[in-house]
Enzyme design. Structure first.
Site, mmCIF file in Angstrom:
data_model
loop_
_atom_site.group_PDB
_atom_site.id
_atom_site.type_symbol
_atom_site.label_atom_id
_atom_site.label_comp_id
_atom_site.label_asym_id
_atom_site.label_seq_id
_atom_site.Cartn_x
_atom_site.Cartn_y
_atom_site.Cartn_z
ATOM 1 N N CYS A 61 0.933 -1.091 -0.061
ATOM 2 C CA CYS A 61 0.029 -0.003 0.038
ATOM 3 C C CYS A 61 0.888 1.391 -0.051
ATOM 4 C CB CYS A 61 -1.016 0.042 1.304
ATOM 5 S SG CYS A 61 -2.408 1.203 0.899
ATOM 6 N N HIS A 105 -3.793 -4.719 -0.400
ATOM 7 C CA HIS A 105 -3.377 -5.253 0.710
ATOM 8 C C HIS A 105 -3.374 -6.901 0.577
ATOM 9 C CE1 HIS A 105 -3.542 -1.764 3.334
ATOM 10 N NE2 HIS A 105 -4.282 -1.354 2.512
ATOM 11 N N GLU A 145 -2.528 -9.165 2.920
ATOM 12 C CA GLU A 145 -2.996 -9.805 3.931
ATOM 13 C C GLU A 145 -4.531 -9.385 4.162
ATOM 14 O OE1 GLU A 145 -2.887 -5.311 4.955
ATOM 15 O OE2 GLU A 145 -1.624 -6.720 3.448
#
Length: 214
Positions: free
Chosen positions: A82, A191, A193
């Site tokens: 990001c 992202h 994750e």
């Protein structure tokens, strides 16, 4: 093997750390740290970020981590996330902020009033799931389908001066760089994750990556 997650006071650091711990399955020690010497000693580095670019850059400088992050981007497997990806470029329109300048290019704001193919107005920030299309083969794409969907939250997008630095793109509604990198650097606007199986696969591949893009 030690993987340092750089803690400079910005970003959803715990979720990135937990995702890496999950996929590593004991193959690596994941260390969330704000200590430059530990980042320098790590075998690999993850550089996350979330929030305003000016605040992120200020936090990086004030923490004393700026130089060690640049050194890691030069010398070891490096994963930016990001704002951690955006900071690699020269400059951001967000707050008229000078970034790290590791790659030439600008971080630009999505224009307001854009429409999708059906004529519906697109909101800024670009938030939610979107397809990412790979521009060339890369070891971190192993097991990740071309056009896989990843989770984005951003009002600004990366525009590298050299198009060859873009490893993947998404559309909103025009094409923009969703993955940036060369050599030992791989950096995503989205992202991983938060991106379910496809995102975890990227992180899993990073655990085993030697830093070569061939």
């Amino acid at each position: 093997m030690k993987i340092a997650v750089v803690d400079y006071g910005m970003g959803n650091l715990r979720s990135v750390t937990q995702a890496l711990e999950h996929v590593s399955a004991g193959r690596a020690e994941i260390l969330l740290t704000d200590r430059p010497e530990l980042v320098a000693a790590a075998d690999k580095v993850v550089f996350p970020g979330q929030g305003a670019m000016r605040d992120c850059m200020a936090g990086l400088v004030q923490s004393g981590l700026r130089d060690v992050v640049l050194d890691a981007a030069c010398n070891k497997p490096f994963f930016g996330v990001c704002v951690g990806a955006q900071l690699l470029l020269d400059h951001s329109e967000e707050g008229d902020t000078a970034a790290l300048g590791f790659y030439p290019g600008t971080v630009k704001r999505f224009p307001s009033g854009q429409l999708d193919a059906a004529g519906a107005r697109l909101k800024v920030p670009h938030m939610g799931w979107n397809e990412v299309w790979q521009t060339r083969r890369h070891p971190l794409f192993d097991g990740v389908e071309d056009g896989a969907r990843f989770y984005f939250v951003h009002s600004y997008y990366m525009a590298p001066a050299d198009p060859a630095l873009s490893l993947g793109f998404a559309e909103y509604p025009f094409a923009f760089s969703a993955i940036l990198g060369r050599g030992n650097v791989f950096a995503t606007q989205f992202h991983p994750e938060k991106s379910a199986a496809a995102g975890l696969r990227l992180l899993d591949n990073f655990i085993g990556w030697d830093g070569s893009d061939a």
